[in-house]
Write a protein that holds these residues in place. Structure first.
Motif, PDB file in Angstrom:
ATOM      1  N   HIS A 155      13.335   0.748  -7.326  1.00 16.66           N
ATOM      2  CA  HIS A 155      12.667   0.201  -5.984  1.00 16.66           C
ATOM      3  C   HIS A 155      12.656   1.671  -5.024  1.00 16.66           C
ATOM      4  CE1 HIS A 155      15.395  -3.242  -7.115  1.00 16.66           C
ATOM      5  NE2 HIS A 155      14.034  -3.816  -7.137  1.00 16.66           N
ATOM      6  N   ARG A 334       4.984 -13.034  -5.688  1.00 13.67           N
ATOM      7  CA  ARG A 334       5.166 -11.701  -5.811  1.00 13.67           C
ATOM      8  C   ARG A 334       5.435 -10.960  -4.654  1.00 13.67           C
ATOM      9  NH1 ARG A 334       3.699 -10.794 -11.329  1.00 13.67           N
ATOM     10  NH2 ARG A 334       1.979 -12.441 -11.605  1.00 13.67           N
ATOM     11  N   VAL A 335       5.928  -9.832  -4.288  1.00 10.03           N
ATOM     12  CA  VAL A 335       6.038  -8.887  -3.206  1.00 10.03           C
ATOM     13  C   VAL A 335       4.795  -9.236  -2.501  1.00 10.03           C
ATOM     14  CG1 VAL A 335       6.885  -7.093  -2.185  1.00 10.03           C
ATOM     15  CG2 VAL A 335       7.947  -7.745  -4.134  1.00 10.03           C
ATOM     16  N   LEU A 342       8.902 -12.057  -8.105  1.00  8.57           N
ATOM     17  CA  LEU A 342      10.166 -12.461  -7.342  1.00  8.57           C
ATOM     18  C   LEU A 342      10.873 -13.449  -8.370  1.00  8.57           C
ATOM     19  CD1 LEU A 342       8.677 -12.664  -3.729  1.00  8.57           C
ATOM     20  CD2 LEU A 342       9.955 -10.624  -4.676  1.00  8.57           C
ATOM     21  N   LEU A 635      13.934 -10.086  -5.277  1.00  7.56           N
ATOM     22  CA  LEU A 635      13.634  -9.065  -6.464  1.00  7.56           C
ATOM     23  C   LEU A 635      14.736  -9.006  -7.520  1.00  7.56           C
ATOM     24  CD1 LEU A 635      12.738  -6.065  -4.105  1.00  7.56           C
ATOM     25  CD2 LEU A 635      11.120  -7.355  -5.606  1.00  7.56           C
ATOM     26  N   MET A 686      16.470  -5.677   0.934  1.00  8.43           N
ATOM     27  CA  MET A 686      15.771  -6.342  -0.209  1.00  8.43           C
ATOM     28  C   MET A 686      16.221  -5.654  -1.415  1.00  8.43           C
ATOM     29  SD  MET A 686      11.731  -6.294   1.413  1.00  8.43           S
ATOM     30  CE  MET A 686      11.361  -6.709  -0.286  1.00  8.43           C
TER      31      MET A 686
END
Length: 825
Positions: A155, A334-335, A342, A635, A686
């Motif tokens: 990330h 999705r992000v 996700l 995530l 996140m």
């Protein structure tokens, strides 16, 4: 009674001549078609499980590997480096006589063929090659999935600064020349992620490749916690909390952390199951307003004024979504702005799910399938079958069935009209009443029918929406109606209730324990756009197509409720009604101001709004408050939410500078610092480095161990007087704001978390609109939402004027705001 006779598959009577058997071919055909549909769903589910189980490979790739291995063996090369021969040694061989001929008895024609455990040389070679190919195929799948999991665990791209990208992110990115696009959210996947991701993934394809939620270090969590409460405490309070934190970190904290790490190794997610149980299911107060939330219809448009027609399209669209869900045809979420997958685990319980009350804790029950919904209208419950002859009813056929319910003149049974109030009151009385009055007989059958339904439908006999001489006030009443209704016309325990009003307006009320709002928002976006842009209505406002008069009528649910049960219903209704009467709610749509204007400040729109909320709260109360902003942790596998503590020292410094009238340059610099701090906290939340879920789980472990922690006890008792959440617009491609600007969703909202606090939900729509949903309680003199949060909108515009490099005309901005805001300051 023709419909009742069709529902009976066979009848028999005993006569002097024997047994007279009468078969209903129509009913038997329906039984056959229903079973056929059920088996088709099972086959589809099995097929999807296979496809998902081998993802990112495909089942057909197994055949490719087998053929490739056999082809290389045909060229007399050994791709297995001796492994095929090793496998072949352990396979049984057919014994051969000394003269190399098989000994067969004279009556060989009558004997069985050689047993399967004796194979020829050729068969053994073929079987060993296939076994090796299969093992190689599974090894490749495992390797690809492991690589994908490692890539999705990275990330670092989220924390990169503009113009300063690490080498790791460059490798992860598509190319070094496009790294800036990635950081701005304009790129889909990193090159390596794309390589190890299969083609055309199903909804749950990524589940096995998502990383587990990491457990942060105790010292990091404690440090971030102390940093978050510093602006809310004076020096003596902060020193006392620091001492408690240090004591916890140096003693009990490490012991509790060990148990959490052990759970994280064993479970898919160390937070979600405890969060669901202790935050939601063990709550003994009403879930109406306190937990449930709502979603609204289009703000300015009602596609049809015919209630039955709107219900027909809405229900049909819901079932179309469920069909796509069962077939896993929905694209993985999705992000936003990226193609990072996700977690989709929460989608499994959208339909056929009910919260069951218990005296100590509630439970969630999910059924694989349900072919009907339960409809509530004027105090009566109807079962409406949505399938006929193994097919989904068309919107026109559902409209026809809904109209039959609307036209039904039968009165409610004694105690039936307000029965759903049991789900709106306290949980313990509802659990006791369910056990005492609904454990057998006709009441149990009817309650089972409601709980096993796909979802609940409420046909309201009122008009709602932004309409009439008081559109703003009517919009507020519309929101309150969706959130609690009359306190007895929603089944608050169902996963969601679809509400259709007399004038064709609709909306939904959703139970919170099984999933978070983005899951329901995804469904509702699909339903709204499918209703209008795909299904549509004819010129008269009815659903398109033709009805089917021969459909069996919806059936009434039967009840036999004693006087004691009616007393329980009335007590629950009294509790719920008091809660509803105390709720103050305001919906504030703002036009000509949105993401496009905020972008000029070159900061996150979410950070902009959160800072504006802090400024508004401070001007109203003269102090700062612990602020909750929901952030997702999807995530990670089975991730739900984390808390972003939006009231930071940096934000407080900016607010004080604004109030003190410091220079514009100083305020702009502090504003930039505050927004960057907020973005940093959001990213940490996140990526599993948040504060509150970790401390919550440590507290749960301490309770299991019987240990008392003054630090954790004080942390978990803090009050969130400002609870906020953004409703993201997830499927932007479904809306056409250019050609259909009036078809704008209004988002949804929720009740206040604290008795003396605010609940604020907001949705950013396109470039030029933001909708706020603000709730508080009349009983608290400090929370008057009109005077506290409407100014926040003006302050947001003022912040834009102050911080944007492009100077705006302040007077014109305020004039536009006054015209488009729903209330005068």
């Amino acid at each position: 009674m023709a419909e009742a006779h069709q529902a009976v598959a066979f009848q028999f009577t005993i006569t002097p001549e024997g047994i007279d058997l009468q078969l209903s071919h129509q009913a038997l055909r329906q039984v056959y078609l229903s079973g056929l549909r059920s088996w088709k769903k099972r086959v589809t589910r099995l097929k999807n499980n296979v496809i998902t189980g081998v993802y990112p490979a495909s089942p057909s790739s197994w055949l490719f590997v087998v053929i490739a291995i056999l082809a290389t063996m045909y060229t007399r090369s050994d791709p297995s480096m001796g492994l095929i021969a090793k496998i072949q040694e352990h396979l049984p061989v057919r014994s051969m006589p000394a003269n190399n001929t098989l000994q067969e008895p004279a009556d060989s024609i009558l004997t069985c063929p050689p047993p399967l455990d004796s194979l020829s040389i050729q068969c053994r070679t073929m079987v060993s090659a296939v076994l090796f190919s299969t093992l190689l195929w599974f090894s490749l799948i495992f390797t690809m999935r492991l690589c994908l999991k490692q890539l999705l665990s990275y990330h670092g791209w989220m924390f990169e600064q503009h113009g300063k990208v690490s080498n790791t992110t460059k490798i992860w990115a598509v190319s070094a020349s496009r790294k800036a696009e990635i950081l701005r959210g304009n790129e889909e996947f990193g090159a390596m992620v794309r390589i190890f991701s299969g083609r055309q993934p199903l909804l749950y394809s990524y589940q096995g490749s998502l990383p587990n939620l990491p457990v942060p270090a105790v010292k990091d969590t404690v440090k971030r916690y102390l940093e978050s409460v510093r602006p809310l405490m004076n020096d003596p309070e902060y020193e006392r909390m620091t001492e408690l934190a240090k004591e916890f970190e140096g003693s009990l904290g490490n012991r509790l952390q060990w148990y959490l790490k052990l759970k994280a190794l064993w479970a898919s997610n160390y937070v979600s199951d405890w969060w669901e149980e202790y935050v939601y299911l063990r709550g003994r107060g009403p879930i109406m307003i306190n937990s449930n939330y709502y979603g609204m219809d289009f703000l300015y448009v009602t596609p049809t004024p015919i209630q039955a027609a709107r219900a027909g399209n809405t229900l049909h669209a819901c079932l179309l979504y469920r069909r796509k869900l069962n077939r896993e045809e929905i694209k993985p979420s999705r992000v936003p702005g990226l193609n990072i997958p996700l977690c989709a685990a929460q989608c499994e319980r959208i339909f056929n799910t009910t919260r069951i009350p218990g005296e100590e804790t509630d439970s969630l029950i999910h059924w694989q399938d349900s072919e009907y919904v339960v409809v509530f209208h004027q105090g009566r419950f109807f079962r409406l079958w949505l399938y006929h002859a193994a097919r989904l009813l068309s919107p026109r056929e559902i409209e026809q069935q809904i109209q039959r319910i609307l036209d039904d003149p039968s009165p409610p049974a004694p105690g039936e009209a307000k029965l759903a109030a049991l789900t709106a009151g306290d949980r313990i009385p509802w659990a006791k009443a369910r056990k005492e009055f609904f454990s057998s007989g006709v009441n149990k059958r009817s309650l089972d029918c409601i709980e096993k339904a796909a979802f609940f439908v409420a046909l309201d006999d009122e008009d709602q929406g932004m309409m009439g001489d008081d559109p703003e006030g009517n919009l507020d009443r519309y929101a309150k109606s969706l959130l609690h209704g009359k306190c007895y016309d929603r089944w608050f325990d169902k996963s969601f209730t679809v509400v259709v009003y007399k004038n064709g307006k609709n909306g939904l009320n959703a139970e919170h324990s099984w999933a978070d709002a983005p899951i329901m928002a995804h469904l509702w976006e699909y339903v709204m756009t499918t209703d209008v842009f795909q299904l549509g209505y004819n010129e008269e406002g009815h659903c398109k197509g033709d009805g089917l008069p021969s459909l069996p009528h919806p059936s009434r649910l039967s009840w036999d409720l004693p006087a004691a049960c009616e007393d329980c219903v009335q007590r629950s209704l009294s509790v719920a009604q008091a809660l509803a009467d105390d709720l103050d709610f305001h919906v504030i749509p703002i036009q000509d101001f949105g993401k496009g204007a905020i972008k000029k400040c070159k900061i996150s729109p979410d950070a902009f709004i959160q800072i504006a909320l802090q400024l508004a709260y401070y001007r109203n109360r003269g102090t700062f408050s612990l602020t909750y902003e929901a952030s997702m942790t999807r995530l990670f596998r089975e991730g739900r939410t984390e808390t972003v503590r939006s009231c930071t020292s940096e934000t407080c410094a900016f607010v004080r500078a604004m109030e003190a009238g410091e220079s514009k340059e100083a305020c702009r610099r502090l504003f930039r610092t505050a927004s960057e701090k907020h973005q940093q906290l959001y990213r940490l939340a996140m990526t599993g480095e948040g504060i509150d879920r970790h401390l919550f789980c440590l507290y749960i472990v301490s309770k299991y161990l019987g240990e008392e922690s003054p630090f954790l006890k004080e942390v978990l008792s803090e009050t969130w007087r400002l609870s906020t959440s953004q409703t993201p617009l997830q499927q932007v491609e479904l809306f056409d704001f250019v050609n259909h600007p009036d078809y704008t969703t209004c988002g949804g909202g929720f009740g206040p978390v604290a008795d003396d606090g605010y609940g604020v939900s907001y949705i950013i729509i396109g470039e030029n609109m933001i909708n706020f949903h603000i709730s508080c309680k009349h009983s608290c003199p400090h929370t008057v939402s009109i005077t506290a949060f409407i100014p926040n909108l003006s302050l947001s515009l003022y912040l834009l004027e102050l911080m944007s490099p492009e100077k705006l005309d302040v007077s014109k901005t305020e004039q536009n705001h006054s015209k488009n805001s729903k209330k005068e300051l």
